[in-house]
Design a protein around this motif. Structure first.
Motif, short mmCIF file in Angstrom:
data_model
loop_
_atom_site.label_atom_id
_atom_site.label_comp_id
_atom_site.label_asym_id
_atom_site.label_seq_id
_atom_site.Cartn_x
_atom_site.Cartn_y
_atom_site.Cartn_z
N GLN A 140 -47.57 63.25 81.13
CA GLN A 140 -47.47 63.80 79.78
C GLN A 140 -46.60 62.88 78.94
N TYR A 141 -47.07 62.62 77.73
CA TYR A 141 -46.29 61.81 76.79
C TYR A 141 -46.21 62.57 75.49
N VAL A 142 -45.00 62.65 74.93
CA VAL A 142 -44.78 63.35 73.66
C VAL A 142 -44.14 62.36 72.70
N LEU A 143 -44.79 62.17 71.55
CA LEU A 143 -44.24 61.32 70.49
C LEU A 143 -43.79 62.21 69.35
N SER A 144 -42.54 62.06 68.94
CA SER A 144 -41.97 62.88 67.87
C SER A 144 -41.35 61.98 66.82
N VAL A 145 -41.56 62.35 65.57
CA VAL A 145 -40.88 61.68 64.47
C VAL A 145 -39.52 62.34 64.32
N THR A 146 -38.48 61.54 64.24
CA THR A 146 -37.15 62.11 64.04
C THR A 146 -36.93 62.36 62.55
N VAL A 147 -36.13 63.38 62.25
CA VAL A 147 -35.79 63.70 60.86
C VAL A 147 -34.28 63.81 60.77
N PRO A 148 -33.65 62.90 60.04
CA PRO A 148 -32.19 63.00 59.90
C PRO A 148 -31.80 64.34 59.27
N ASN A 149 -30.74 64.93 59.77
CA ASN A 149 -30.30 66.24 59.28
C ASN A 149 -30.09 66.26 57.76
N GLU A 150 -29.66 65.13 57.21
CA GLU A 150 -29.37 65.06 55.77
C GLU A 150 -30.62 65.26 54.90
N VAL A 151 -31.81 65.03 55.45
CA VAL A 151 -33.04 65.15 54.64
C VAL A 151 -34.01 66.19 55.17
N VAL A 152 -33.60 66.98 56.15
CA VAL A 152 -34.52 67.94 56.75
C VAL A 152 -35.04 68.96 55.72
N ASP A 153 -34.22 69.36 54.76
CA ASP A 153 -34.68 70.32 53.74
C ASP A 153 -35.79 69.70 52.88
N GLU A 154 -35.63 68.43 52.52
CA GLU A 154 -36.65 67.74 51.73
C GLU A 154 -37.96 67.60 52.51
N VAL A 155 -37.84 67.23 53.77
CA VAL A 155 -39.02 67.07 54.62
C VAL A 155 -39.72 68.42 54.79
N THR A 156 -38.95 69.47 54.99
CA THR A 156 -39.52 70.81 55.15
C THR A 156 -40.32 71.21 53.90
N LYS A 157 -39.79 70.92 52.73
CA LYS A 157 -40.51 71.22 51.47
C LYS A 157 -41.84 70.48 51.42
N ILE A 158 -41.85 69.24 51.83
CA ILE A 158 -43.07 68.43 51.79
C ILE A 158 -44.12 68.96 52.75
N LYS A 159 -43.70 69.35 53.95
CA LYS A 159 -44.69 69.75 54.96
C LYS A 159 -45.05 71.24 54.91
N THR A 160 -44.29 72.03 54.17
CA THR A 160 -44.52 73.48 54.15
C THR A 160 -45.95 73.86 53.77
N PRO A 161 -46.53 73.35 52.68
CA PRO A 161 -47.89 73.80 52.32
C PRO A 161 -48.92 73.47 53.40
N ILE A 162 -48.76 72.33 54.06
CA ILE A 162 -49.70 71.93 55.10
C ILE A 162 -49.52 72.80 56.34
N GLU A 163 -48.28 72.96 56.76
CA GLU A 163 -48.04 73.67 58.01
C GLU A 163 -48.11 75.18 57.87
N ASP A 164 -47.93 75.73 56.68
CA ASP A 164 -48.14 77.17 56.48
C ASP A 164 -49.58 77.54 56.80
N VAL A 165 -50.51 76.70 56.40
CA VAL A 165 -51.92 76.93 56.71
C VAL A 165 -52.14 76.92 58.22
N LEU A 166 -51.56 75.96 58.91
CA LEU A 166 -51.69 75.86 60.36
C LEU A 166 -51.04 77.05 61.05
N ILE A 167 -49.89 77.45 60.57
CA ILE A 167 -49.20 78.62 61.16
C ILE A 167 -50.09 79.85 61.08
N GLN A 168 -50.76 80.04 59.95
CA GLN A 168 -51.66 81.20 59.81
C GLN A 168 -52.83 81.12 60.77
N LYS A 169 -53.37 79.91 60.96
CA LYS A 169 -54.48 79.73 61.91
C LYS A 169 -54.05 80.02 63.34
#
Length: 171
Positions: A140-169
Motif C-alpha cells: 500500500q502506498y499513500v501520497l498526501s499533500v501537506t498543508v501548513p497550519n498557517e494556511v489550512v483555513d484558506e485551503v479549506t475554503k478553496i476545496k469546500t465546494p468540491i469536497e462538499d459534493v463528494l461528502i454528500q455522495k
C-alpha cells in the motif's frame, strides 16, 4: 552433574541473548538499506517513466491511494490511470527528504513514512511493504499533500465546494 548442566544452560542463555540482539540489529540495518533502495528506485523509475520497473515495485495485490479523495486504486487500476503519463514521459519526480522505516516482529512486513520534495512542493508518502519471495514489495502506498497550519483555513475554503459534493455522495 545437575550443577554442571545448570551452569551450561545459564552460560548458554547469557551468551546467546547479546548475539540475538546483534542479529536483530544487523537484520534491521540490512533490511532498511534494501527498503531505502526499493523506495529510491521506485521514485527514480517514475521520474524516468519506466513503467515496467515502477509497477514491478508493487505487490500483485496492492493499493495506491492518491492525493484526491477519489483515488483509491488496486494495482491494475493504478496502472491503467498512470499508463498515459508514462507513455508521454510526463510522470512525476519525487525525492525523499526524510524517511522512517519500521518492522513487524516477524520481519515480513515494514511500514514507512517520508517527506517528499515534489512538483506539488512538500508531500508525504507512507505505505506498507511485504517481503515476498525474498524481495520487498509495496502493498500500500499513500501520497498526501501537506498543508501548513498557517494556511489550512484558506485551503479549506478553496476545496469546500468540491469536497462538499463528494461528502454528500459518500454519505
Amino acid at each position: 552433574m545437575k550443577k554442571i548442566i545448570s551452569i551450561f544452560i545459564l552460560s548458554f542463555l547469557i551468551f546467546s541473548i547479546p548475539i540475538s540482539a546483534q542479529k536483530k540489529g544487523f537484520y534491521e540495518n540490512v533490511q532498511k538499506k534494501n527498503i531505502n533502495k526499493l523506495l529510491d528506485d521506485f521514485n527514480i523509475f517514475a521520474a524516468n517513466a519506466d513503467f515496467d520497473k515502477y509497477f514491478d515495485c508493487f505487490a500483485e495485490e496492492s493499493t495506491f491511494i492518491g492525493t484526491d479523495a477519489t483515488e483509491v486504486w488496486n494495482k491494475q487500476e493504478f496502472k491503467d490511470w498512470a499508463k498515459p503519463f508514462f507513455d508521454k514521459k510526463t510522470t512525476w519526480n519525487f525525492k525523499s527528504l526524510k524517511r522512517n522505516i519500521y518492522f513487524s516482529k516477524d520481519g515480513n512486513y515494514a511500514w514507512f513514512d517520508e517527506i517528499l520534495d515534489t512538483q506539488m512542493k512538500i508531500c508525504r508518502g507512507s505505505g506498507v511493504l511485504e517481503k515476498i519471495s525474498g524481495k520487498w514489495k509495496v502493498k500500500q502506498y499513500v501520497l498526501s499533500v501537506t498543508v501548513p497550519n498557517e494556511v489550512v483555513d484558506e485551503v479549506t475554503k478553496i476545496k469546500t465546494p468540491i469536497e462538499d459534493v463528494l461528502i454528500q455522495k459518500l454519505k
